[in-house]
Scaffold this active site. Structure first.
Site, short mmCIF file in Angstrom:
data_model
loop_
_atom_site.label_atom_id
_atom_site.label_comp_id
_atom_site.label_asym_id
_atom_site.label_seq_id
_atom_site.Cartn_x
_atom_site.Cartn_y
_atom_site.Cartn_z
N CYS A 110 0.82 -1.23 0.00
CA CYS A 110 0.00 0.00 0.00
C CYS A 110 0.85 1.27 0.00
CB CYS A 110 -0.96 0.00 1.19
SG CYS A 110 -2.15 -1.33 1.12
N HIS A 243 -3.17 7.44 2.54
CA HIS A 243 -3.63 6.14 2.05
C HIS A 243 -5.01 5.85 2.63
CE1 HIS A 243 -4.01 2.04 1.08
NE2 HIS A 243 -3.68 1.58 2.26
N ASN A 273 -10.07 0.08 0.24
CA ASN A 273 -8.61 0.21 0.22
C ASN A 273 -8.08 -0.34 -1.11
OD1 ASN A 273 -5.86 -0.18 0.50
ND2 ASN A 273 -5.98 -1.02 2.57
O1 UT7 Z 1 -3.31 -0.89 3.99
C1 UT7 Z 1 -3.39 -1.38 5.33
C2 UT7 Z 1 -4.49 -2.38 5.33
N1 UT7 Z 1 -5.05 -2.75 6.58
C3 UT7 Z 1 -5.79 -1.97 7.37
O2 UT7 Z 1 -5.89 -0.78 7.24
C4 UT7 Z 1 -6.51 -2.66 8.52
C5 UT7 Z 1 -6.37 -1.93 9.82
N2 UT7 Z 1 -7.35 -2.41 10.78
C6 UT7 Z 1 -8.64 -1.99 10.73
O3 UT7 Z 1 -8.98 -1.16 9.90
C7 UT7 Z 1 -9.61 -2.53 11.75
O4 UT7 Z 1 -8.89 -3.30 12.70
C8 UT7 Z 1 -10.72 -3.39 11.10
C9 UT7 Z 1 -11.71 -2.51 10.38
C10 UT7 Z 1 -10.13 -4.39 10.12
C11 UT7 Z 1 -11.50 -4.16 12.18
O5 UT7 Z 1 -12.04 -3.27 13.13
P1 UT7 Z 1 -11.86 -3.56 14.68
O6 UT7 Z 1 -12.62 -2.54 15.40
O7 UT7 Z 1 -10.38 -3.63 14.95
O8 UT7 Z 1 -12.56 -4.96 14.84
P2 UT7 Z 1 -11.96 -6.34 15.36
O9 UT7 Z 1 -11.03 -6.92 14.35
O10 UT7 Z 1 -11.42 -6.15 16.76
O11 UT7 Z 1 -13.26 -7.21 15.44
C12 UT7 Z 1 -14.36 -6.85 16.29
C13 UT7 Z 1 -15.47 -7.85 16.08
C14 UT7 Z 1 -15.02 -9.31 16.16
O12 UT7 Z 1 -16.04 -10.05 16.75
P3 UT7 Z 1 -15.93 -10.48 18.31
O13 UT7 Z 1 -14.67 -11.30 18.38
O14 UT7 Z 1 -15.82 -9.20 19.08
O15 UT7 Z 1 -17.19 -11.25 18.53
C15 UT7 Z 1 -14.92 -9.71 14.70
O16 UT7 Z 1 -15.12 -11.09 14.52
O17 UT7 Z 1 -16.04 -7.68 14.79
C16 UT7 Z 1 -16.06 -8.94 14.10
N3 UT7 Z 1 -15.90 -8.70 12.68
C17 UT7 Z 1 -16.93 -8.46 11.86
N4 UT7 Z 1 -18.25 -8.41 12.09
C18 UT7 Z 1 -19.05 -8.13 11.05
C19 UT7 Z 1 -14.75 -8.65 11.96
N5 UT7 Z 1 -15.03 -8.38 10.67
C20 UT7 Z 1 -16.37 -8.26 10.59
C21 UT7 Z 1 -17.26 -7.97 9.54
N6 UT7 Z 1 -18.56 -7.92 9.81
N7 UT7 Z 1 -16.83 -7.72 8.28
#
Ligand code: UT7
Length: 318
Positions: A110, A243, A273
């Protein structure tokens, strides 16, 4: 001698998938995706090839710069991969455009656009070129694990380019890498029967929270470095083109730095992204909608797999 931006261009796949569409595939919802990321829809290559959108973006950028393919002295393509492992995307595009200059791909994930600008800066410094095409094109949809809801909702496919000409518009450019910290699990395509099976890992996996924290820190560090190096206070920078990985990442960094929202263009809601294409895609939107004015001070900042980072400060001279 370094460079200035002479023109921008972009191209998108015809197919768009909304959050609602994705909720038919995995257990997710529009509400979750919008609140956690800001993304509402993303373009996905279905009938076209990466080459198709790359060539279209290149033509649009050339037209915007008033140049033709014959004017190009170098093509640098930031990409995680074109349609083939070889020939490179840059070589395929060179042929399609009818250009005859050197052409090479750069994989900085990225942060690839910033890495490609760094490569171009070196080419200009060595007086090897008068015009360089930096053409990002990405097809993340090909490498995603479409059963993993935590990653498949984040990305989109796109191509975007800048045409660079000799000039002194570049004020600062720094790229970096922390090679031991993996954002994504290595993507290995390996059919060799002699390779140990446990080294063949599938699709893109990400440590989401770690990347989130890293990204916010990378933006704050990058913007501070640009400020120190150029002597231009952040308050006097017109736009920060970051980005587009997650709206919350942008907002958290912006608030930490105490800067107003209007300095941070965003378009992640439409594209997700798009990796190395995200900054030039946003820049092209701002350029074509007339929001960029000659003399404005811009900062680009990206972070990505590797882990890689890149920041540049540039004056808009068009
Ligand atoms: O170019 C660089 C590329 N990468 C990035 O920029 C990613 C950086 N990270 C992020 O943007 C965030 O961490 C995410 C948007 C990917 C995730 O957000 P978060 O607030 O960190 O969520 P999390 O990973 O801690 O997950 C929270 C909950 C989990 O459920 P439990 O364990 O709390 O029951 C996940 O299983 O949300 C769940 N979850 C979803 N639920 C519905 C994860 N993905 C999804 C989804 N839909 N798509």
């Amino acid at each position: 001698m370094s460079f200035q931006i002479l023109g921008t261009g972009s191209a998108l796949p015809a197919c768009k998938k909304t959050n609602e569409d994705l909720s038919q595939l995995v257990d997710t919802s529009d509400e979750w995706i919008v609140t956690r990321t800001g993304i509402r829809e993303r373009p996905i290559l279905t009938t076209e090839m990466v080459t198709d959108i790359a060539v279209e973006a290149a033509r649009n950028a050339l037209e915007n710069s008033g140049l033709t393919p014959a004017d190009l002295d170098y093509i640098v393509c930031p990409t995680l991969g074109g349609d083939y492992l070889t020939p490179s995307l840059a070589c395929v595009v060179q042929k399609e455009l009818g250009a005859s200059c050197p052409a090479v791909d750069v994989n900085g994930a990225c942060s690839g656009f910033l890495y490609a600008l760094d490569v171009a800066d070196g080419i200009f410094a060595r007086k090897k070129a008068r015009h360089v095409l930096v053409l990002a094109a990405e097809r993340l949809s090909r490498i995603l694990d479409w059963s993993d809801r935590s990653t498949c909702v984040l990305f989109g496919d796109a191509s975007a380019a800048v045409v660079l000409g000799e000039g002194d518009a570049l004020r600062f450019l720094e790229v970096g890498a922390k090679g031991n910290l993996c954002l994504a699990s290595p993507l290995i395509i390996n059919n060799c029967p002699y390779t140990a099976a446990d080294t063949r890992k599938p699709g893109l996996l990400m440590k989401n929270r770690e990347v989130y924290t890293f990204a916010v820190g990378a933006i704050c560090d990058g913007l501070k470095k640009a400020e120190e190096a150029t002597g231009i206070p952040m308050e006097e920078t017109d736009y920060f083109f970051l980005h587009q990985a997650n709206l919350r990442i942008i907002e958290t960094a912006r608030k930490k730095l105490g800067l107003p929202e209007e300095k941070f263009p965003v378009n992640i809601h439409k594209y997700g992204n798009t990796s190395s294409a995200s900054i030039p895609l946003l820049l092209d939107e701002w350029n074509r909608s007339g929001r960029l004015k000659k003399g404005q001070k811009l900062v680009f900042c990206a972070f990505g797999a590797g882990l890689t980072t890149g920041t540049a400060a540039i004056e808009w001279t068009k």
